[in-house]
Design a protein around this motif. Structure first.
Motif, PDB file in Angstrom:
ATOM      1  N   LEU A  22       0.818  -1.204   0.000  1.00 60.43           N
ATOM      2  CA  LEU A  22       0.000   0.000   0.000  1.00 60.43           C
ATOM      3  C   LEU A  22       0.853   1.256   0.000  1.00 60.43           C
ATOM      4  O   LEU A  22       0.710   2.127  -0.873  1.00 60.43           O
ATOM      5  CB  LEU A  22      -0.928  -0.014   1.223  1.00 60.43           C
ATOM      6  CG  LEU A  22      -1.682   1.271   1.542  1.00 60.43           C
ATOM      7  CD1 LEU A  22      -2.688   1.598   0.445  1.00 60.43           C
ATOM      8  CD2 LEU A  22      -2.377   1.155   2.902  1.00 60.43           C
ATOM      9  N   VAL A  23       1.757   1.379   0.967  1.00 58.71           N
ATOM     10  CA  VAL A  23       2.571   2.588   1.099  1.00 58.71           C
ATOM     11  C   VAL A  23       3.680   2.621   0.063  1.00 58.71           C
ATOM     12  O   VAL A  23       3.910   3.640  -0.592  1.00 58.71           O
ATOM     13  CB  VAL A  23       3.146   2.697   2.518  1.00 58.71           C
ATOM     14  CG1 VAL A  23       4.073   3.904   2.630  1.00 58.71           C
ATOM     15  CG2 VAL A  23       2.025   2.805   3.551  1.00 58.71           C
ATOM     16  N   GLY A  24       4.384   1.504  -0.093  1.00 57.11           N
ATOM     17  CA  GLY A  24       5.513   1.488  -1.016  1.00 57.11           C
ATOM     18  C   GLY A  24       5.124   1.824  -2.442  1.00 57.11           C
ATOM     19  O   GLY A  24       5.828   2.579  -3.130  1.00 57.11           O
ATOM     20  N   ARG A  73       5.875  -6.686   7.911  1.00 57.60           N
ATOM     21  CA  ARG A  73       4.754  -7.620   8.085  1.00 57.60           C
ATOM     22  C   ARG A  73       3.662  -6.842   8.796  1.00 57.60           C
ATOM     23  O   ARG A  73       3.888  -6.320   9.902  1.00 57.60           O
ATOM     24  CB  ARG A  73       5.174  -8.825   8.915  1.00 57.60           C
ATOM     25  CG  ARG A  73       4.066  -9.874   9.073  1.00 57.60           C
ATOM     26  CD  ARG A  73       4.465 -10.982  10.026  1.00 57.60           C
ATOM     27  NE  ARG A  73       3.454 -12.020  10.086  1.00 57.60           N
ATOM     28  CZ  ARG A  73       3.516 -13.167   9.428  1.00 57.60           C
ATOM     29  NH1 ARG A  73       4.561 -13.429   8.656  1.00 57.60           N
ATOM     30  NH2 ARG A  73       2.552 -14.069   9.543  1.00 57.60           N
ATOM     31  N   VAL A  74       2.501  -6.715   8.186  1.00 59.55           N
ATOM     32  CA  VAL A  74       1.440  -5.895   8.753  1.00 59.55           C
ATOM     33  C   VAL A  74       0.140  -6.685   8.806  1.00 59.55           C
ATOM     34  O   VAL A  74      -0.029  -7.687   8.117  1.00 59.55           O
ATOM     35  CB  VAL A  74       1.220  -4.595   7.943  1.00 59.55           C
ATOM     36  CG1 VAL A  74       2.466  -3.734   7.984  1.00 59.55           C
ATOM     37  CG2 VAL A  74       0.830  -4.909   6.501  1.00 59.55           C
ATOM     38  N   GLY A  75      -0.783  -6.200   9.633  1.00 67.37           N
ATOM     39  CA  GLY A  75      -2.087  -6.827   9.748  1.00 67.37           C
ATOM     40  C   GLY A  75      -2.957  -6.054  10.707  1.00 67.37           C
ATOM     41  O   GLY A  75      -2.486  -5.143  11.401  1.00 67.37           O
ATOM     42  N   TYR A 175      -4.823   4.443   4.486  1.00 68.30           N
ATOM     43  CA  TYR A 175      -5.783   3.732   3.650  1.00 68.30           C
ATOM     44  C   TYR A 175      -5.648   4.232   2.218  1.00 68.30           C
ATOM     45  O   TYR A 175      -4.998   5.242   1.954  1.00 68.30           O
ATOM     46  CB  TYR A 175      -7.216   3.976   4.142  1.00 68.30           C
ATOM     47  CG  TYR A 175      -7.719   5.371   3.830  1.00 68.30           C
ATOM     48  CD1 TYR A 175      -8.522   5.622   2.714  1.00 68.30           C
ATOM     49  CD2 TYR A 175      -7.348   6.462   4.621  1.00 68.30           C
ATOM     50  CE1 TYR A 175      -8.956   6.906   2.410  1.00 68.30           C
ATOM     51  CE2 TYR A 175      -7.776   7.744   4.326  1.00 68.30           C
ATOM     52  CZ  TYR A 175      -8.578   7.958   3.221  1.00 68.30           C
ATOM     53  OH  TYR A 175      -8.978   9.230   2.906  1.00 68.30           O
ATOM     54  N   GLY A 176      -6.279   3.519   1.283  1.00 69.02           N
ATOM     55  CA  GLY A 176      -6.287   3.958  -0.102  1.00 69.02           C
ATOM     56  C   GLY A 176      -6.125   2.814  -1.074  1.00 69.02           C
ATOM     57  O   GLY A 176      -6.126   1.636  -0.682  1.00 69.02           O
ATOM     58  N   PRO A 177      -5.987   3.117  -2.365  1.00 69.30           N
ATOM     59  CA  PRO A 177      -5.796   2.081  -3.387  1.00 69.30           C
ATOM     60  C   PRO A 177      -4.577   1.220  -3.082  1.00 69.30           C
ATOM     61  O   PRO A 177      -3.527   1.733  -2.707  1.00 69.30           O
ATOM     62  CB  PRO A 177      -5.588   2.894  -4.676  1.00 69.30           C
ATOM     63  CG  PRO A 177      -6.228   4.210  -4.398  1.00 69.30           C
ATOM     64  CD  PRO A 177      -6.009   4.476  -2.939  1.00 69.30           C
ATOM     65  N   GLY A 178      -4.735  -0.087  -3.216  1.00 70.89           N
ATOM     66  CA  GLY A 178      -3.644  -0.999  -2.934  1.00 70.89           C
ATOM     67  C   GLY A 178      -3.681  -1.563  -1.528  1.00 70.89           C
ATOM     68  O   GLY A 178      -2.795  -2.324  -1.134  1.00 70.89           O
ATOM     69  N   ASP A 223      -1.750   8.502  -0.625  1.00 74.63           N
ATOM     70  CA  ASP A 223      -1.062   9.456  -1.493  1.00 74.63           C
ATOM     71  C   ASP A 223      -0.587  10.674  -0.715  1.00 74.63           C
ATOM     72  O   ASP A 223       0.465  11.252  -1.035  1.00 74.63           O
ATOM     73  CB  ASP A 223      -1.971   9.881  -2.651  1.00 74.63           C
ATOM     74  CG  ASP A 223      -2.165   8.763  -3.671  1.00 74.63           C
ATOM     75  OD1 ASP A 223      -1.335   7.843  -3.697  1.00 74.63           O
ATOM     76  OD2 ASP A 223      -3.154   8.811  -4.421  1.00 74.63           O
ATOM     77  N   ASP A 224      -1.337  11.081   0.315  1.00 74.93           N
ATOM     78  CA  ASP A 224      -0.860  12.153   1.189  1.00 74.93           C
ATOM     79  C   ASP A 224       0.348  11.694   1.995  1.00 74.93           C
ATOM     80  O   ASP A 224       1.303  12.458   2.198  1.00 74.93           O
ATOM     81  CB  ASP A 224      -1.976  12.599   2.139  1.00 74.93           C
ATOM     82  CG  ASP A 224      -2.844  13.713   1.562  1.00 74.93           C
ATOM     83  OD1 ASP A 224      -2.426  14.337   0.566  1.00 74.93           O
ATOM     84  OD2 ASP A 224      -3.930  13.970   2.122  1.00 74.93           O
TER      85      ASP A 224
END
Length: 325
Positions: A22-24, A73-75, A175-178, A223-224
């Motif tokens: 998501l972030v990367g 590793r996230v969740g 949050y967001g796309p991906g 994106d922000d």
């Protein structure tokens, strides 16, 4: 804080670890939009960052000028509570290996993405960066938080011992796309999107949500977050971590209503109070970030609507089931 950090060379190689997440992936998009001409991304399918030799070989062969560590590793709360050993061990290994490899490759500029869960469960709100290590952690994700705290201390240590211009950032809920919409491994906002979307598709009249709905949370569009990260690499150079958020929060109950409206769900929302709430409130003090001249651009209602559209188009199939995550 350094008054005049040098802007990054747009022709220098920038390595984004965790580039498919998501972030990367958002950071990669942002770098390219800003004119960076040599952006390299690595993710678990390419390199196992828990393997020290593989990580060292990858980073030293690329010789990046800048490393952005978005690998982890996230969740959500359920996964963190059920698998603390994996969340602790994997994240410690990823960070340790990547930092050692970056140092061996002579990387002078590195940004480490931590998490707002590093702060104590009960702490003054909004949470300043100085609250770190001043109290007990939220029990459901303490292992993940300890790993991220170790990353912050490691960045400080490389600065102090070797003079590296490395920095840490602490984003709020992203949050967001991906995003990940897995039934048990997603965070609260994507979990709500999935649940309400499936309810609409199935014609369900009720959606059950964990907890009481009273905890308050802050959310930032990915994106922000990516824009804030690249801004800080140009404008911030200090051992103190920087909170990244929007400076506003809302209750989980209000969030559920916002998501239900965006999805088009008109049924009942029921709260399973036998399930954990987590930290009562988590709002970041973003005054240090704002002092660098950065401001968020994407409001939560707008961002949620866009994420719902992305989920419907990309993740959910025409029959309402997940195609991929």
């Amino acid at each position: 804080m350094s008054a005049h950090p040098l802007p990054l060379d747009r022709s220098a190689t920038v390595l984004v670890a965790g580039s498919s997440g998501l972030v990367g992936s958002a950071v990669v998009r942002r770098l390219r939009a800003q004119g960076f001409t040599s952006v390299a991304g690595i993710h678990s399918a390419d390199v196992d960052l828990t393997d020290d030799r593989a990580t060292l070989d990858c980073v030293t062969s690329l010789r990046p000028a800048v490393v952005i560590d978005a690998a982890a590793r996230v969740g959500g709360i359920a996964a963190n509570d059920a698998e603390p050993v994996e969340f602790l061990n994997d994240n410690l290994r990823i960070q340790t290996n990547l930092f050692a490899a970056a140092h061996a490759a002579g990387v002078d500029r590195l940004l480490f993405l931590g998490s707002s869960c590093i702060y104590p469960k009960h702490t003054p709100q909004p949470i300043p960066e100085s609250a770190l290590l001043t109290g007990a952690l939220e029990e459901t994700n303490d292992a993940y938080a300890i790993a991220k705290i170790a990353g912050v201390i490691a960045v400080r240590s490389y600065r102090r011992q070797y003079g590296r211009r490395w920095i840490s950032v602490m984003p709020t809920n992203v949050y967001g796309p991906g995003d990940t919409f897995h039934p048990t491994r997603s965070h609260v906002l994507p979990a709500l999107i999935r649940r309400f979307h499936e309810a609409v598709r199935s014609g369900a009249e009720e959606v059950v949500v964990w907890g009481t709905g009273t905890p308050r949370r802050e959310f930032i569009h990915v994106d922000d977050l990516a824009a804030a990260c690249t801004h800080l690499l140009d404008h911030y150079d200090d051992p103190s971590p920087v909170n990244i958020g929007v400076g506003e929060d809302l209750t989980i109950a209000d969030l559920a209503t916002l998501v239900a409206d965006a999805v088009g769900f008109t049924g009942r929302i029921t709260w399973d109070t036998s399930r954990p709430d987590g930290t009562p409130r988590k709002l970041l003090d973003v005054s240090r970030l704002l002092a660098t001249g950065w401001r968020p651009r994407i409001g939560l209602p707008e961002g949620v609507r866009a994420t719902v559209r992305w989920y419907a188009d990309t993740v959910a199939g025409s029959d309402g089931r997940r195609r991929a995550c």
